[in-house]
Scaffold this active site. Structure first.
Site, short mmCIF file in Angstrom:
data_model
loop_
_atom_site.label_atom_id
_atom_site.label_comp_id
_atom_site.label_asym_id
_atom_site.label_seq_id
_atom_site.Cartn_x
_atom_site.Cartn_y
_atom_site.Cartn_z
CB SER A 198 -29.83 3.40 -9.57
OG SER A 198 -30.24 4.53 -9.00
CG HIS A 413 -5.25 7.20 -3.70
ND1 HIS A 413 -5.67 5.66 -3.45
CD2 HIS A 413 -6.16 7.93 -4.50
CE1 HIS A 413 -7.05 5.94 -3.90
NE2 HIS A 413 -7.27 7.07 -4.48
CD GLU A 508 -13.42 5.51 -11.61
OE1 GLU A 508 -12.20 5.85 -11.25
OE2 GLU A 508 -14.40 5.89 -11.16
#
Ligand code: NOJ
Ligand code: CA
Length: 705
Positions: A198, A413, A508
């Site tokens: 949101s 990562h 992404e």
């Protein structure tokens, strides 16, 4: 550092009915910017800024409140003002430019408060030709030893209702779509729902984030940000929609406090950038210039470059980070139930290493190599990941040896899921492991709610964490690329191993949400990237997600050529070629641009630009004669005249144009492109056409005899 001359400054006393101000001013080296400092009769400090004799900032408040009540806010008396002109050119080891000029006038205002034992408080201003910075120095080491900042009173009163490019204020994320409205129309509580994300500010209806960029009626640009954010929370801005003034809103800790400081500490720089043309914002180096020089002794391991990786395949749903199906969390037992979709397998990673090696890409990123992904998202657990144990199908030693034999470095990562206390516990052993297996960099991530609970991504505790990671990484010869951090403030000058970060809505989002609108990439350079490089992850060639699953309707909101142009317009010293190998293998002619484009530059030129509309840039490769052009547009088609007057007239070049096909369009026909080649020389001119949502990438390589 050279001290050129000491300036005497005038002291004027303005006698009006109600106020009796002490007033001082200084001019920028080119005399076009004027910075004014005032001390009101009740001892409140203010400042204002003019450009070309017109007001940029009206009288803005300075000072801070501290929790114990003995605030740095009023009843100041002037102790002294010292002004000095400085010229401090420097050369970054990587970046958009090889040499950076830094000429400014420094004005150090020393104030005292008689009621607090004559306590000393200083405000340091630096005025450049294209911007200014100021910071607070808590200089008294005797009267007050430590204190808590509960509010910073700094304000930026704008002179009119400018058009602003903004994202809602937030203490944890900046992954928003930009709005552009007048200051009086900023409503950051208006909900814009997109999937489960949101777009509204959890803070207030008028809070926005920095870099906060505005365009004035006279077509000047102003951007407000900060520099050198260390040991202090980040700054949001509260917008007053009636008088167009912005007030500093610091990210709080769980108790509502903002910063815990000691005397001798200082605030980060409050920065105001000015530009008479949009493009001048992109070559403005004030944020970097306000940061301290590199603290790192050894920098040999810091190598800009390009990478591919086990990454997009998870975002499009082809494979998973997790090894097993979702089961109750337990580092050791959940691996008994493999899902068969795990991406980071030894075999798959070797495929990426082969591709990188064959195409002379420097690095391979592997996400999903370590245990914990079964429970990574939204679990809120104290301990989620192991940063030392790999999944059973990821052969740590074998992969490391293989990469070495192929002359490729790995990027490890570290998704923390924002369980940061746990990460801090594991960091030392994790970093040792990385060094042992010959990794070049860490890509870290902070998805979710911060632990310690109640802390925010952009609060003082986390700011200190990010900076601690940079220091620890440097001690282990590692570069850093952070996702979900605070937005950058030029600290990559001080820590040149801080290559890039996300801190904005990256590519992404196009894989799994309504995505980034076609104007998004034309705004980011004028806002988020003013603080530092972004790991945007460009280079997506398969634009439509229904290629993977007919039920999918998501898509990247650009043409394929615009994805190429982003390597020039969206600066990062570590650039990902983000798509799947198989998508590249089908279009190796277009992939040639990604192979050729460097990530380290001598010079960067903005040919023309308008935020929200288009951006045309040219950059010269570091220590080479080659040039690269990137041109991008929003949803509108455009045409422009490219003048190659920046080329060296003594040299010959071969240009390759990667351009949208005549009927290309981001929505209906995004993947059709043409590649043409021709010999070019300095001064040649040519028309360049961009499709709706399109772009053009051009490599201009020196023809050597
Ligand atoms: C969000 C990051 O932006 C993305 O690059 C990464 O793949 C996921 N988190 C998982 O860590
Ligand atoms: Ca992210």
């Amino acid at each position: 550092m050279r001290n050129l001359l000491y300036l005497l400054i005038g002291l004027f006393v303005f006698q009006q009915q109600a106020i009796a101000d002490q007033y001082f001013n200084v001019f920028s080296p080119d005399k076009k910017l004027q910075l004014n400092f005032y001390l009101s009769r009740d001892g409140i400090p203010y400042y204002s800024l003019n450009m070309d004799n017109a007001s940029i900032l009206k009288r803005g408040r300075l000072g801070l409140q501290i929790a114990s009540g003995d605030s740095f806010d009023q009843d100041f008396e002037l102790d002294r003002i010292d002004t000095i002109s400085k010229s401090e050119p420097w050369s970054p080891i990587w970046g958009e430019e090889k040499h950076i000029a830094s000429d400014y006038i420094q004005m150090l205002v020393s104030l005292r408060q008689a009621k607090f034992q004559n306590r000393l408080f200083q405000i340091e201003f630096r005025l450049f030709n294209n911007g200014m910075g100021f910071r607070y120095l808590f200089s008294d080491t005797t009267v007050l030893t430590n204190f808590i900042i509960c509010d910073e009173l700094t304000s930026f009163p704008l002179s009119a209702d400018h058009k602003a490019f903004w994202i809602p204020g937030d203490y944890d994320t900046n992954e928003f779509v930009y709005s552009y409205t007048k200051l009086s129309d900023i409503h950051s509580l208006k909900e814009r729902k997109e999937n489960d994300i949101s777009f509204k500010s959890p803070i207030s209806d008028s809070t926005v984030q920095t870099p906060f960029t505005m365009k004035t009626k006279a077509s000047n640009f102003i951007s407000i940000h900060e520099a050198g954010l260390v040991n202090y929370p980040a700054m949001n801005l509260d917008v007053n929609r009636t008088d167009f003034s912005l007030k500093c809103n610091l990210v709080p800790d769980p108790h509502g406090n903002k910063a815990y400081l000691h005397s001798g500490d200082r605030s980060p720089w409050r920065v105001v950038l000015v530009a008479r043309k949009a493009g001048e914002l992109l070559t403005n180096r004030v944020v970097l210039n306000l940061n301290e020089d590199s603290k790192l002794k050894h920098t040999d391991y810091i190598k800009p470059g390009k990478f591919v990786g086990v990454w997009w395949e998870m975002h499009i749903g082809k494979s998973t980070w997790a090894y097993s199906k979702k089961v109750n969390w337990n580092h050791d037992s959940d691996i008994t139930n493999p899902s068969g979709k795990h991406g980071a397998t030894t075999e798959n990673v070797k495929r990426y290493i082969d591709f990188a090696s064959k195409n002379k890409l420097d690095y391979v990123l592997v996400e999903g190599w370590n245990r914990g992904w079964e429970n990574w998202y939204g679990s809120g657990l104290e301990r989620i990941f192991s940063f030392t144990k790999s999944y059973p199908d990821f052969d740590m030693q074998g992969i490391s040896d293989y990469a070495k034999s192929r002359n490729v470095k790995l990027i490890m990562h570290h998704e923390t899921s924002a369980a940061v206390t746990d990460y801090e516990w594991q960091m030392d052993t994790a970093f040792k492991l990385i060094a042992q297996f010959n990794y070049g960099a860490i890509k870290s991530g902070y998805v979710g709610k911060i632990i310690p609970r109640g802390e925010h991504h952009d609060g003082q505790w986390m700011i200190n964490h990010y900076n601690r990671v940079l220091e620890k990484a440097a001690a282990s010869n590692l570069m850093i690329d952070v996702h979900e951090p605070v937005r950058p403030t030029g600290l990559h000058r001080t820590y040149p191993n801080f290559m890039a970060c996300e801190a904005a809505r990256g590519n992404e989002f196009n894989a799994w949400s309504l995505g980034n609108p076609p104007d998004h990439e034309t705004i980011l350079p004028f806002t988020r990237l003013l603080g530092g490089p972004m790991d945007y992850t460009p280079g997506i060639f398969q634009i439509k997600m229904n290629a993977y699953d007919p039920k999918k309707s998501e898509q990247v909101h650009t043409t394929l050529c615009k994805q190429l142009a982003l390597y020039v317009t969206m600066y990062s010293p570590l650039q990902m070629a983000a798509d799947l190998i198989e998508n590249y293998e089908q279009r190796m002619d277009a992939f040639q641009f990604i192979k050729d484009v460097p990530t380290n530059w001598d010079t960067s030129i903005v040919l023309d630009a308008e935020p929200g509309d288009f951006l045309y840039m040219a950059r010269k490769e570091r220590d080479q004669a080659n040039w690269f052009v990137g041109a991008i547009t929003d949803e509108k088609p455009r045409e422009f005249l490219l003048n190659l007057n920046f080329l060296d007239p003594e040299k010959k070049y071969q240009a390759t144009f990667y351009r949208d096909a005549d009927k290309a369009d981001w929505k209906y026909n995004p993947m059709e492109y043409e590649i043409d080649q021709k010999k070019v020389k300095s001064g040649d001119k040519m028309k360049i056409k961009l499709a709706p949502g399109g772009g053009c990438a051009i490599s201009i390589l020196e023809i050597k005899n």
